[in-house]
Scaffold this motif. Sequence first.
Motif, PDB file in Angstrom:
ATOM      1  N   VAL B 265       0.837  -1.199   0.000  1.00 23.33           N
ATOM      2  CA  VAL B 265       0.000   0.000   0.000  1.00 23.33           C
ATOM      3  C   VAL B 265       0.873   1.251   0.000  1.00 23.33           C
ATOM      4  CG1 VAL B 265      -1.692   1.320   1.345  1.00 23.33           C
ATOM      5  CG2 VAL B 265      -2.016  -1.129   0.987  1.00 23.33           C
ATOM      6  N   ARG B 266       1.993   1.204   0.720  1.00 22.69           N
ATOM      7  CA  ARG B 266       2.911   2.352   0.701  1.00 22.69           C
ATOM      8  C   ARG B 266       3.462   2.591  -0.700  1.00 22.69           C
ATOM      9  NH1 ARG B 266       5.561   0.952   6.355  1.00 22.69           N
ATOM     10  NH2 ARG B 266       4.666   2.625   7.605  1.00 22.69           N
ATOM     11  N   VAL B 267       3.856   1.513  -1.369  1.00 25.58           N
ATOM     12  CA  VAL B 267       4.384   1.635  -2.737  1.00 25.58           C
ATOM     13  C   VAL B 267       3.303   2.206  -3.652  1.00 25.58           C
ATOM     14  CG1 VAL B 267       5.145   0.313  -4.759  1.00 25.58           C
ATOM     15  CG2 VAL B 267       6.141  -0.162  -2.512  1.00 25.58           C
ATOM     16  N   ALA B 268       2.085   1.716  -3.500  1.00 26.68           N
ATOM     17  CA  ALA B 268       0.975   2.168  -4.341  1.00 26.68           C
ATOM     18  C   ALA B 268       0.717   3.665  -4.138  1.00 26.68           C
ATOM     19  CB  ALA B 268      -0.286   1.370  -4.014  1.00 26.68           C
ATOM     20  N   ILE B 269       0.685   4.086  -2.885  1.00 29.15           N
ATOM     21  CA  ILE B 269       0.418   5.507  -2.592  1.00 29.15           C
ATOM     22  C   ILE B 269       1.544   6.374  -3.161  1.00 29.15           C
ATOM     23  CG2 ILE B 269       0.253   7.217  -0.730  1.00 29.15           C
ATOM     24  CD1 ILE B 269      -1.217   5.014   0.913  1.00 29.15           C
ATOM     25  N   ALA B 270       2.791   5.929  -2.933  1.00 31.72           N
ATOM     26  CA  ALA B 270       3.931   6.722  -3.412  1.00 31.72           C
ATOM     27  C   ALA B 270       3.909   6.855  -4.932  1.00 31.72           C
ATOM     28  CB  ALA B 270       5.236   6.075  -2.949  1.00 31.72           C
ATOM     29  N   SER B 271       3.446   5.822  -5.623  1.00 32.78           N
ATOM     30  CA  SER B 271       3.466   5.871  -7.087  1.00 32.78           C
ATOM     31  C   SER B 271       2.203   6.514  -7.645  1.00 32.78           C
ATOM     32  CB  SER B 271       3.634   4.463  -7.656  1.00 32.78           C
ATOM     33  OG  SER B 271       2.441   3.731  -7.442  1.00 32.78           O
ATOM     34  N   ARG B 274      -4.299   4.546  -7.614  1.00 30.78           N
ATOM     35  CA  ARG B 274      -5.583   4.844  -6.977  1.00 30.78           C
ATOM     36  C   ARG B 274      -5.980   3.780  -5.964  1.00 30.78           C
ATOM     37  NH1 ARG B 274      -8.514   8.502  -9.725  1.00 30.78           N
ATOM     38  NH2 ARG B 274      -7.491   9.222 -11.603  1.00 30.78           N
ATOM     39  N   LEU B 275      -6.859   4.203  -5.051  1.00 28.11           N
ATOM     40  CA  LEU B 275      -7.412   3.294  -4.041  1.00 28.11           C
ATOM     41  C   LEU B 275      -8.073   2.077  -4.691  1.00 28.11           C
ATOM     42  CD1 LEU B 275      -8.532   2.452  -1.251  1.00 28.11           C
ATOM     43  CD2 LEU B 275     -10.306   4.165  -1.523  1.00 28.11           C
ATOM     44  N   SER B 276      -8.855   2.317  -5.749  1.00 23.47           N
ATOM     45  CA  SER B 276      -9.605   1.209  -6.355  1.00 23.47           C
ATOM     46  C   SER B 276      -8.670   0.119  -6.900  1.00 23.47           C
ATOM     47  CB  SER B 276     -10.520   1.726  -7.455  1.00 23.47           C
ATOM     48  OG  SER B 276      -9.814   2.548  -8.351  1.00 23.47           O
ATOM     49  N   GLU B 277      -7.567   0.540  -7.537  1.00 30.49           N
ATOM     50  CA  GLU B 277      -6.616  -0.453  -8.069  1.00 30.49           C
ATOM     51  C   GLU B 277      -5.867  -1.137  -6.931  1.00 30.49           C
ATOM     52  OE1 GLU B 277      -3.988   1.396 -11.104  1.00 30.49           O
ATOM     53  OE2 GLU B 277      -5.470   3.007 -10.986  1.00 30.49           O
ATOM     54  N   THR B 278      -5.474  -0.336  -5.943  1.00 34.13           N
ATOM     55  CA  THR B 278      -4.694  -0.876  -4.825  1.00 34.13           C
ATOM     56  C   THR B 278      -5.510  -1.922  -4.066  1.00 34.13           C
ATOM     57  OG1 THR B 278      -3.686   1.303  -4.649  1.00 34.13           O
ATOM     58  CG2 THR B 278      -3.308  -0.216  -2.830  1.00 34.13           C
ATOM     59  N   ALA B 301      -7.174  -3.791   2.381  1.00 36.36           N
ATOM     60  CA  ALA B 301      -6.332  -2.892   1.584  1.00 36.36           C
ATOM     61  C   ALA B 301      -6.934  -1.486   1.564  1.00 36.36           C
ATOM     62  CB  ALA B 301      -6.172  -3.432   0.164  1.00 36.36           C
ATOM     63  N   THR B 302      -8.258  -1.403   1.510  1.00 38.18           N
ATOM     64  CA  THR B 302      -8.939  -0.100   1.537  1.00 38.18           C
ATOM     65  C   THR B 302      -8.652   0.612   2.864  1.00 38.18           C
ATOM     66  OG1 THR B 302     -10.686  -0.945   0.096  1.00 38.18           O
ATOM     67  CG2 THR B 302     -11.191   1.040   1.358  1.00 38.18           C
ATOM     68  N   ALA B 303      -8.796  -0.129   3.952  1.00 40.83           N
ATOM     69  CA  ALA B 303      -8.534   0.455   5.280  1.00 40.83           C
ATOM     70  C   ALA B 303      -7.064   0.873   5.405  1.00 40.83           C
ATOM     71  CB  ALA B 303      -8.901  -0.542   6.373  1.00 40.83           C
ATOM     72  N   ALA B 304      -6.175   0.029   4.904  1.00 41.58           N
ATOM     73  CA  ALA B 304      -4.740   0.343   4.986  1.00 41.58           C
ATOM     74  C   ALA B 304      -4.422   1.595   4.173  1.00 41.58           C
ATOM     75  CB  ALA B 304      -3.917  -0.844   4.476  1.00 41.58           C
ATOM     76  N   TYR B 305      -5.020   1.692   2.993  1.00 42.26           N
ATOM     77  CA  TYR B 305      -4.784   2.853   2.124  1.00 42.26           C
ATOM     78  C   TYR B 305      -5.260   4.128   2.826  1.00 42.26           C
ATOM     79  CZ  TYR B 305      -4.513   5.279  -2.439  1.00 42.26           C
ATOM     80  OH  TYR B 305      -4.191   6.105  -3.483  1.00 42.26           O
TER      81      TYR B 305
END
Lengths: 289, 311
Positions: B265-271, B274-278, B301-305
């Motif tokens: 989730v950290r990698v996803a946010i940094a890059s 979006r929440l939906s893909e993550t 994953a939604t909660a983590a994001y």
Amino acid sequence: MKTLPSGMGRNLAARWGRPSQVALVAAALSFGVTSVSLAASEPSPEEAAAAADSAWTDLKFDLFGDRKLVEGTDVVSLEAPKRAADPAIVPMTIRLDPEKDIRKVTLVIDENPSPVAGTFTLAKGAGVTELSTRVRVNAYTDVHVVAEAADGTLYVTKQFVKAAGGCAAPAAKDPEVAAREMGRMKLRDFGEVEGAADRREAQLQIRHPNNSGLQKDQVTLLYIPAHFITDLDVERGGQPVFSMTGGISISEDPNFRFTYEGDSAEPFHVKAVDTEGKVFEETFPVTAS
Amino acid sequence: MINAWTAVVLAFVLWYDAAIALAADRVASFYSEVVPGVFVHEGEVAETSAANRGDIANIGFVVGDDAVAVIDTGGSVTEAQEALAAIRAITDKPIAYAINTHMHPDHLFGNQVFKAAGARIIGHERLAPALAARAESYRASMREQLGPELADAVTITPPDEGVSAERTLDLGNRPLVLKAWDTAHTDNDLTVFDERTRTLFAGDLVFMKHLPVLDGSLLGWLRQTPMLEAIPAERVVPGHGPATAPWPDAIEPQTAYLEALARDVRVAIASGQRLSETAETAAKAEAEAFELSEDYRRRNATAAYAELEWE
């Protein structure tokens, strides 16, 4: 709230009326019908949602009167999960045809207690052609997006979302953190949108319980008053980008990801006002990424 | 020669005996004694349904010289009644306490049964407000999952006492150490440690087999995991999964999943993902090592994001 259509109040009352009607019917049925046959005759969620299409008929009239809504175009599209992972945080992405000069977008969650999640006013030439936010979804529902062009044409699209209980869900997983950080904002610039040199993308996050007011205080048995962001203005270099009048269906920690036009030299300025009259305001210096 | 009437009576008697034996069997086998004085009932690794009556979490009880403490009360009134009957078949000592490890319905929808049996209900100091805030939505969601009959029998019963840091209950020559944790699985997690047998009732701070469910703070859960591991227990009773497992090895798969979730989730946010893909992809492989991954991994994953985007 002032810019919400006048029909909202009536609709809200109509919605709140429903549970008691359901209860009456259920009570009447329970005299002569066993719960087994009641369960057997219950329509599937899809059937129930299809039967409840009248919700949109009423909403449409309240919001737009008898104006014609153009369906089946690519002018406005909505991306939403078919089944929500968490009904309190359901991501919605609205895409608008850049050729159509859309100035206003209304996001409607038909079956929510307060169906209008938000009304977005997009500034002329601001380049907001994609807008994402997160909403609460309280029941299996159609979600409608109505986009109004500068020439007054209304375009509509819809999607069915399976989710339940998002509005009654308590706002915060960690209420202490939520209270401590209320009003904190973050703005991220993602830089140029791939394949569109004149378009950039940014995201605004605001820490706010955006409490839906549908939770009951178990001691007083009164509903906790709603506490949410009603008005949001986003400017860049002194020029408006978009503004929103919001309802209780926007998720906790409101989040808006949007495209805008122009280079990144100008700072963003954000002002948000909540139902208690608290004003949260911040200027974000340029951080090219 | 046996006439028809006798045959019917005989058949009935045989059936009746078998039914009684079956019921007695069920009572006798509801809990198993995992170590002297510590009894555990293993819930099914599943989502709550009318068929399983919410019997999806591990619940237990500990017997001291003077009294009994139950740890979690089950996911429905019928499950709790069965648990109470099973305890009564084992000991007639008073049930002094019913301890709630956290707010989720599968762990405390049986509270009223034990309260009526004289137990004092004890939980984390934040349990009462958390439960109050969720009572409406739990009633609605449990009506869907348990069905109206089982759900409507439940009176959501808050704790009589809250624990703020640590508290020791004495069951008579048998101290139980209750510890209230910072936000992790939920904001009201409480563990119970039986010093005599070094058995740790971890509640849902430890999931096994069942995908861990995030309803509190991912960072809080990971931060406190070393403190959990440092508890000098020989065995753990996880909130879901087998009745007991060796401690602290039992927590390793959960930590691997939670770490992968935070990392992805950290990698996803940094890059800028979006929440939906993550939600679709984060820690998918690690989640699939558990059961019920399809039911919970996107929600986690939604909660983590939503948590990690504020880092």
